[in-house]
Each structure stands twice: as C-alpha cells, then as structure tokens.
Design an enzyme around this catalytic site. Structure first.
Site, PDB file in Angstrom:
ATOM      1  N   GLY A  93       0.669  -1.404   0.055  1.00 43.26           N
ATOM      2  CA  GLY A  93       0.017  -0.022  -0.116  1.00 43.26           C
ATOM      3  C   GLY A  93       0.714   1.324   0.178  1.00 43.26           C
ATOM      4  N   GLY A 136       2.728   3.604   1.405  1.00 39.39           N
ATOM      5  CA  GLY A 136       3.293   3.735   2.858  1.00 39.39           C
ATOM      6  C   GLY A 136       3.699   4.859   3.144  1.00 39.39           C
ATOM      7  N   ARG A 137       3.869   5.736   2.161  1.00 38.94           N
ATOM      8  CA  ARG A 137       4.492   7.072   2.172  1.00 38.94           C
ATOM      9  C   ARG A 137       4.044   8.147   1.170  1.00 38.94           C
ATOM     10  NH1 ARG A 137      10.982   6.662   0.529  1.00 38.94           N
ATOM     11  NH2 ARG A 137      10.524   4.778  -0.853  1.00 38.94           N
ATOM     12  N   LYS A 162       4.634  12.333  -2.232  1.00 38.93           N
ATOM     13  CA  LYS A 162       5.512  10.899  -1.785  1.00 38.93           C
ATOM     14  C   LYS A 162       6.581  11.642  -0.696  1.00 38.93           C
ATOM     15  CE  LYS A 162       8.459   7.389  -3.499  1.00 38.93           C
ATOM     16  NZ  LYS A 162       9.051   6.652  -4.949  1.00 38.93           N
ATOM     17  N   GLY A 178       7.231   6.719   6.683  1.00 37.65           N
ATOM     18  CA  GLY A 178       6.449   7.597   5.801  1.00 37.65           C
ATOM     19  C   GLY A 178       7.190   8.679   5.038  1.00 37.65           C
ATOM     20  N   ARG A 216      -1.594   0.175  -9.850  1.00 40.92           N
ATOM     21  CA  ARG A 216      -0.497  -0.671  -9.888  1.00 40.92           C
ATOM     22  C   ARG A 216      -0.903  -1.938 -10.194  1.00 40.92           C
ATOM     23  NH1 ARG A 216       3.734   1.821  -6.829  1.00 40.92           N
ATOM     24  NH2 ARG A 216       3.030   3.981  -6.451  1.00 40.92           N
ATOM     25  N   ASP A 263       4.197  -4.211  -7.539  1.00 41.35           N
ATOM     26  CA  ASP A 263       3.587  -3.203  -6.897  1.00 41.35           C
ATOM     27  C   ASP A 263       4.352  -1.768  -7.504  1.00 41.35           C
ATOM     28  OD1 ASP A 263       5.682  -4.403  -5.334  1.00 41.35           O
ATOM     29  OD2 ASP A 263       5.622  -2.513  -4.257  1.00 41.35           O
TER      30      ASP A 263
HETATM   31  P1  AMP Z   1       9.245   0.665  -2.806  1.00 44.87           P
HETATM   32  O1  AMP Z   1      10.324  -0.479  -2.550  1.00 44.87           O
HETATM   33  O2  AMP Z   1       9.951   2.131  -2.833  1.00 44.87           O
HETATM   34  O3  AMP Z   1       8.353   0.388  -3.926  1.00 44.87           O
HETATM   35  O4  AMP Z   1       8.157   0.500  -1.614  1.00 44.87           O
HETATM   36  C1  AMP Z   1       7.687  -0.749  -1.305  1.00 44.87           C
HETATM   37  C2  AMP Z   1       6.615  -0.607  -0.447  1.00 44.87           C
HETATM   38  O5  AMP Z   1       7.145   0.062   0.790  1.00 44.87           O
HETATM   39  C3  AMP Z   1       5.565   0.413  -0.538  1.00 44.87           C
HETATM   40  O6  AMP Z   1       4.341  -0.171   0.038  1.00 44.87           O
HETATM   41  C4  AMP Z   1       6.183   1.671  -0.076  1.00 44.87           C
HETATM   42  O7  AMP Z   1       5.008   2.766   0.558  1.00 44.87           O
HETATM   43  C5  AMP Z   1       6.468   1.141   1.466  1.00 44.87           C
HETATM   44  N1  AMP Z   1       7.630   2.274   1.793  1.00 44.87           N
HETATM   45  C6  AMP Z   1       8.845   2.408   1.147  1.00 44.87           C
HETATM   46  N2  AMP Z   1       9.498   3.157   2.098  1.00 44.87           N
HETATM   47  C7  AMP Z   1       8.868   3.556   3.057  1.00 44.87           C
HETATM   48  C8  AMP Z   1       8.825   4.306   4.398  1.00 44.87           C
HETATM   49  N3  AMP Z   1      10.022   5.131   4.488  1.00 44.87           N
HETATM   50  N4  AMP Z   1       7.989   4.336   4.826  1.00 44.87           N
HETATM   51  C9  AMP Z   1       6.739   3.865   4.818  1.00 44.87           C
HETATM   52  N5  AMP Z   1       6.569   2.868   3.971  1.00 44.87           N
HETATM   53  C10 AMP Z   1       7.494   2.806   2.892  1.00 44.87           C
HETATM   54 MG    MG Z   2       6.924   1.096  -5.000  1.00 48.36          MG
END
Ligand code: AMP
Ligand code: MG
Length: 493
Positions: A98, A100-101, A117, A130, A187, A260
């Site tokens: 989901g 997350g940030r 973001k 986040g 996505r 995702d």
């Molecule tokens: P990504 O590898 O950037 O595509 O992130 C994969 C998942 O991790 C997604 O659900 C993002 O929203 C979550 N995510 C990545 N970094 C953070 C963060 N610093 N805080 C919260 N969620 C994160």
């Molecule tokens: Mg991502």
C-alpha cells in the site's frame, strides 16, 4: 523563519478537484492528512508539469503553495488518502503493501492525480517512517522529467521540496517530498490485493473503474468474444511491452520491477535504484540490494512478462477462463520484439525495415557489450557520423577496430539508398545527447545538500530536451568519471 502562513489554514492552488479513485470507496483507501514537515524549501520544480496541471503562472510565488506541496497545509478541495495494494517483491508474494508514504491529494478536473511522496505515515507504512530522503527525491524528480523528455511514458513530478527535518536511513539524512503527477497511480498490485483476499466484488469494481476510465475500447472489443477483462489484460500487456521496448532501447534499468511498481497504464513508476547504462553491459544490475540479479538490465523484458502473468492470475476470476487469460498475454511476445526493433531501427536512422536489420542491431549490441562501450555516447556519435561522414570518433570507442569496421560497412551498405540528412535527423531525434547518469544526479544531490539547487535546475533543463545540443553543456554529455562506478544505489530511499 516559518513558512507556514499563520492566518491561513488551507491553501488554494487554483485547481478544481474531483473524487477520482476515491469514489471507489473505503475498501480501497484510507482518508488521512499528510504529516507536516518544518520550514520547507524549494529544491526543484517543473514549469512544464505546472502548465499541464493548469496551475497559475505565479504558482511558486507563495509560501502557502510551498507548505501545501510539502504536506504541511491542507489544499482546498482535496480530501487526501492512501490506497491499499499488495504485490510480489523479488518474485515472492509480499502480501499487503500500500501507499506507505505517498499520499494522494486527489484528481484534478483535467484528469491528473497528484500525490505527495514522503508526506508521512499511513496505515500502510508497516515499519516505515512515511518519509523520503532528499537524494532519492531528487533522483525521482529528475528522472520522471528525463523520461518524459525522452518520450517514454512515466509518472511526472511537479516539485521536490525539502526540510531540514532528519530522517534515518543508514545515517541521518534530510527529508523531502516529491509532488508527483499521473493520470493514475494504480499498479498491478492493486488488482493482486483484492484477488489474493478473494474479494471479487472489489476486484471487479476496480477493473471496471480502470476500464471505463482508461481503456474504454475494451468495452466494445471483438477480441476474446467480447470479454472486456481479457481485452483489458491484453491492452495492459501491449502497453507494458511498448514501455519495455523503450527502456531497453534507451538503456534504462529500473532496478525494482516488483509487481507493486508496475503501472496499469504502462508508465514508468517508482524511481528507486534506477540507472541509465554507462558502458553497455546487458547483465548490468543497478540495484545494490538485488544480489541475484533478478532485475538485471537484460532480464527486464522477461520480468515484465512474469509480472503480467501475476496480473493475469489476479484478473482470472473476472476473465473466467485460464486459457483466455493466457491468450491475452500472448501478444506481449510479438509486441515487445517488434517495438524494440522499431526503436533500434530509428536509432540506426532507418525509416523502413529490412530482413537484415535484426542482424545489424544484434551486431551493434554485441560489439558494444564486448567493449563495454558507452551506450549513450556511441549512439550520439554514430548520429554525428551520419551527419559528417567522419567515423573516427565512433571507431575510437572500440578496441576491436576490425569488428567495428565490419559492422560499419554493413551499416553503410544498409544506408546506401538513404537520404543522409533524413537519416541524420531521425538519429538525432532517436539518440539522446543527455541522460540522467548516476554521477550527474549525485553531483546535483551533493550540491543540494549544501542548499545549492542550481545543479538540479541545470539538469532539468538539459533532460527536458535531451535530443537538443545545448551548446556549452558538453560536460553533462561526456563519459562518466571513474568514481561513477563506485556509486552504490540500493532500495534505501
Ligand atoms: P518501494 O520499494 O519504494 O516500491 O516500496 C515498497 C513498499 O514499501 C511500498 O508499500 C511503500 O509505500 C513502502 N515504503 C517504502 N519506504 C517507506 C517508508 N519510508 N515509509 C513507509 N513506507 C515505505
Ligand atoms: Mg513502490
């Protein structure tokens, strides 16, 4: 200095908003507010994206806008939210992920969604804070606009704003927010989420929403006996194939092709450890965390197909027949190679196609790989050779001069009937002079850390029109320095 206007509790960006994705309802998202960051400052901005959004010409003049785009001030007409999705990460089912940030502000009347973001925690943050750090936010901002400049479908970026608030990764870093923009941020993982949880009603609602909004032709297709969901899967496969052809032709390595991170609209999305190839190495792995090389450059087209297979599985309850679902993926296998060949022919300055083109393309790539020849510079110099007939600058790039001479002979023979000026024009339009190499991004990031944002602005100008010469900017189009190969880019962002 506090940039939050004390007597203002809401910012009006001069945009009209509509519910968009939020109309799908609470099963798909959680409404929430971004978490403010203290004392934000501008790091980079795109006037082109501002114009596409319909922002007023003086949009950046107000500290209120600055605060609003950093998530520190609510925006009139918006009801922000984070969406839920799941996904396969590195080939393994990861369950619920989901936003997350990334916090969605909503959709403008012009049909563009705007996300912040790095704007704080959401119910989908899991262990994360986040936040996004300045370095990765600058990379995402610049690369979004670079890809657009290259004519490659991508999410866009309106701005990066920074704050001296500390964020902890391997070490303390400063926080930043990217205001990113796309017709949709949906996505593959959104579909996988509802399929995996056996929530067919929501799965259907989501598919219907995406089809009606973005793939309306699937409603009237004759393909698959009028099965709109199969037609939708086929259309997504074809867009993804076309996207991958562009990545491979320009030498772009995404680095984290998890499901995702795959856009249902075939956009490049989620810029993390991406890299434009320097020396051509088909097996290049740009993500330091990718120890097995799952997302190596030459694996990308197959991984995209694997990801489409996951999407097909998610859509199976709607498509209703496994054979039809598999058939809907079939065209990827022809669209990708055809689109790739077409892109490579353009790079070679060939306006028509011939039987021998595949061998010419493969021959070039083989020579480039053997000598780890700089990918971008090779193609630009070859374009220059077409213009002035001087082969030396290209030839100099190869240790295997004889091999290169043989290839150049077949290249010249293939062009025997070409009008040189036309071929040159096509090549200069197909072979960029400027790409966002890691070391260029790194230099801009280091300066930005010292509050000098001129490097970000300069790169943006070059990357917005990467096929143009930009006199005086040759330093940005040269070979990478030795230290470039020591830059380690991981998932940490
Ligand atoms: P990504 O590898 O950037 O595509 O992130 C994969 C998942 O991790 C997604 O659900 C993002 O929203 C979550 N995510 C990545 N970094 C953070 C963060 N610093 N805080 C919260 N969620 C994160
Ligand atoms: Mg991502």
């Amino acid at each position: 200095m506090s940039l939050l206007a004390e007597d203002t509790d809401v910012a009006d960006l001069g945009l009209r908003w509509k519910p968009g994705f939020a109309a799908l309802g609470p099963a798909f998202l959680t409404h929430l507010r971004p978490t403010p960051l203290p004392d934000p400052y501008w790091v980079g901005h795109s006037e082109a994206v501002a114009r596409e959004l319909g922002l007023p010409a003086d949009w950046r003049q107000s500290d209120i806008t600055l605060a609003a785009l950093t998530g520190s001030l609510p925006i009139a007409g918006t009801n922000p939210f984070a969406t839920v999705y799941s996904g396969h990460q590195f080939g393994v089912w990861a369950g619920q992920l989901g936003d997350g940030r990334a916090i969605m502000l909503g959709e403008t009347e012009g049909g563009l969604e705007v996300q912040l973001k790095g704007a704080g925690r959401t119910p989908y943050s899991r262990g994360g804070d986040g936040r996004a750090v300045l370095r990765s936010s600058i990379r995402e901002f610049l690369c979004s606009e670079a890809m657009h400049g290259l004519g490659i479908p991508t999410t866009r970026a309106l701005s990066v704003t920074g704050s001296d608030a500390r964020v902890f990764r391997e070490e303390p870093e400063s926080a930043a927010v990217v205001a990113r923009v796309a017709p949709s941020f949906i996505r593959f993982g959104h579909f996988e989420h509802f399929a995996a949880n056996q929530r067919e009603g929501e799965l259907r609602a989501l598919a219907d929403y995406v089809i009606d909004r973005y793939y309306p032709a699937c409603r009237t297709t004759d393909r698959f006996n009028g099965n709109a969901y199969a037609g939708f899967l086929e259309a997504v496969s074809e867009r993804t194939a076309a996207l991958l052809a562009q990545w491979q032709a320009v030498g772009f390595c995404h680095g984290v092709m998890n499901t995702d991170n795959m856009s249902i609209l075939g956009l490049t999305i989620d810029y993390g450890p991406f890299q434009f190839l320097d020396g051509f190495d088909p097996r290049h792995i740009c993500n330091h965390s990718d120890t097995s090389g799952r997302y190596a450059f030459n694996q990308q087209p197959n991984v995209a197909y694997w990801n489409l297979f996951c999407l097909a599985q998610a859509l199976l309850p709607l498509i209703g027949d496994q054979e039809v679902a598999v058939a809907a993926l079939e065209s990827y296998k022809t669209v990708f190679p055809n689109a790739f060949e077409a892109r490579m022919r353009a790079k070679l300055g060939l306006a028509d196609s011939a039987e021998s083109d595949r061998a010419l393309i493969e021959g070039a790539l083989k020579l480039l790989a053997a000598g780890k020849v700089d990918y971008t510079i090779f193609w630009r110099r070859l374009s220059q050779y077409m213009a002035d007939g001087n082969a030396e600058p290209v030839r100099d790039m190869f240790l295997d001069r004889a091999g290169f001479d043989t290839w150049l002979l077949s290249f010249s023979e293939r062009h025997a009937q070409s009008v040189r000026s036309e071929a040159t024009g096509l090549m200069l339009r197909s072979n960029p002079k400027y790409v966002l190499r890691n070391h260029l991004g790194q230099q801009a990031i280091e300066a930005a850390g010292q509050k000098d944002f001129s490097g970000v602005a300069t790169l943006l100008t070059l990357l917005e029109t990467p096929f143009e010469e930009h006199p005086g900017a040759n330093a940005y189009a040269g070979f990478p320095p030795d230290w470039a190969s020591t830059i380690e880019i991981s998932c940490s962002s």
